[in-house]
Design a protein around this motif. Structure first.
Motif, mmCIF file in Angstrom:
data_model
loop_
_atom_site.group_PDB
_atom_site.id
_atom_site.type_symbol
_atom_site.label_atom_id
_atom_site.label_comp_id
_atom_site.label_asym_id
_atom_site.label_seq_id
_atom_site.Cartn_x
_atom_site.Cartn_y
_atom_site.Cartn_z
ATOM 1 N N MET A 1 18.672 32.484 45.191
ATOM 2 C CA MET A 1 17.957 33.804 45.748
ATOM 3 C C MET A 1 18.961 34.843 46.493
ATOM 4 O O MET A 1 18.850 35.977 46.206
ATOM 5 N N ARG A 2 19.636 34.136 47.312
ATOM 6 C CA ARG A 2 20.589 35.133 48.055
ATOM 7 C C ARG A 2 21.541 35.652 47.135
ATOM 8 O O ARG A 2 21.730 36.752 47.057
ATOM 9 N N SER A 3 22.248 34.878 46.016
ATOM 10 C CA SER A 3 22.884 35.624 45.123
ATOM 11 C C SER A 3 22.380 36.581 44.534
ATOM 12 O O SER A 3 22.862 37.794 43.961
ATOM 13 N N LEU A 4 21.103 36.353 43.951
ATOM 14 C CA LEU A 4 20.544 37.328 43.060
ATOM 15 C C LEU A 4 20.269 38.839 44.090
ATOM 16 O O LEU A 4 20.362 39.674 43.571
ATOM 17 N N ARG A 5 19.798 38.509 45.392
ATOM 18 C CA ARG A 5 19.817 39.737 46.299
ATOM 19 C C ARG A 5 21.070 40.399 46.383
ATOM 20 O O ARG A 5 21.166 41.785 46.226
ATOM 21 N N ALA A 6 22.373 39.643 46.521
ATOM 22 C CA ALA A 6 23.669 39.999 46.824
ATOM 23 C C ALA A 6 24.106 40.952 45.509
ATOM 24 O O ALA A 6 24.743 41.870 45.876
ATOM 25 N N SER A 7 23.709 40.337 44.397
ATOM 26 C CA SER A 7 24.177 40.988 43.158
ATOM 27 C C SER A 7 23.585 41.927 42.696
ATOM 28 O O SER A 7 23.540 43.088 41.748
ATOM 29 N N GLY A 8 22.049 42.255 43.304
ATOM 30 C CA GLY A 8 21.351 43.375 42.860
ATOM 31 C C GLY A 8 20.401 42.905 41.768
ATOM 32 O O GLY A 8 19.541 43.869 41.367
ATOM 33 N N MET A 14 12.821 38.569 39.232
ATOM 34 C CA MET A 14 11.464 38.313 39.522
ATOM 35 C C MET A 14 10.403 38.707 38.372
ATOM 36 O O MET A 14 9.348 38.179 38.015
ATOM 37 N N ALA A 15 10.758 40.105 37.937
ATOM 38 C CA ALA A 15 9.951 40.348 36.644
ATOM 39 C C ALA A 15 10.112 39.382 35.573
ATOM 40 O O ALA A 15 8.985 39.167 34.888
ATOM 41 N N PHE A 16 11.383 38.823 35.340
ATOM 42 C CA PHE A 16 11.409 38.105 34.158
ATOM 43 C C PHE A 16 10.480 36.647 34.320
ATOM 44 O O PHE A 16 9.713 36.161 33.806
ATOM 45 N N HIS A 17 10.769 36.367 35.914
ATOM 46 C CA HIS A 17 10.280 35.112 36.250
ATOM 47 C C HIS A 17 8.524 35.152 36.134
ATOM 48 O O HIS A 17 7.793 34.134 35.650
ATOM 49 N N HIS A 18 8.003 36.250 36.736
ATOM 50 C CA HIS A 18 6.551 36.631 36.360
ATOM 51 C C HIS A 18 6.100 36.611 34.860
ATOM 52 O O HIS A 18 4.950 35.936 34.846
ATOM 53 N N ARG A 19 6.941 37.290 33.980
ATOM 54 C CA ARG A 19 6.412 37.127 32.661
ATOM 55 C C ARG A 19 6.551 35.750 32.041
ATOM 56 O O ARG A 19 5.339 35.726 31.233
#
Length: 39
Positions: A1-8, A14-19
């Motif tokens: 999750m930190r890498s996702l935040r750091a990369s933007g 999260m949109a993909f995950h929720h779909r």
């Protein structure tokens, strides 16, 4: 999750995950007789 935040990419992820979660949990079962559901 930190890498996702750091990369933007966090919001896109999260949109993909929720779909995917919605499809997994709420898509109707197959409408044929090949699959029998337990009663």
């Amino acid at each position: 999750m930190r890498s996702l935040r750091a990369s933007g990419d966090f919001e896109d992820y999260m949109a993909f995950h929720h779909r995917q979660e919605r499809q997994r949990n709420y898509v109707s079962p197959p409408q044929n007789d090949d699959i029998k559901l337990a009663a």
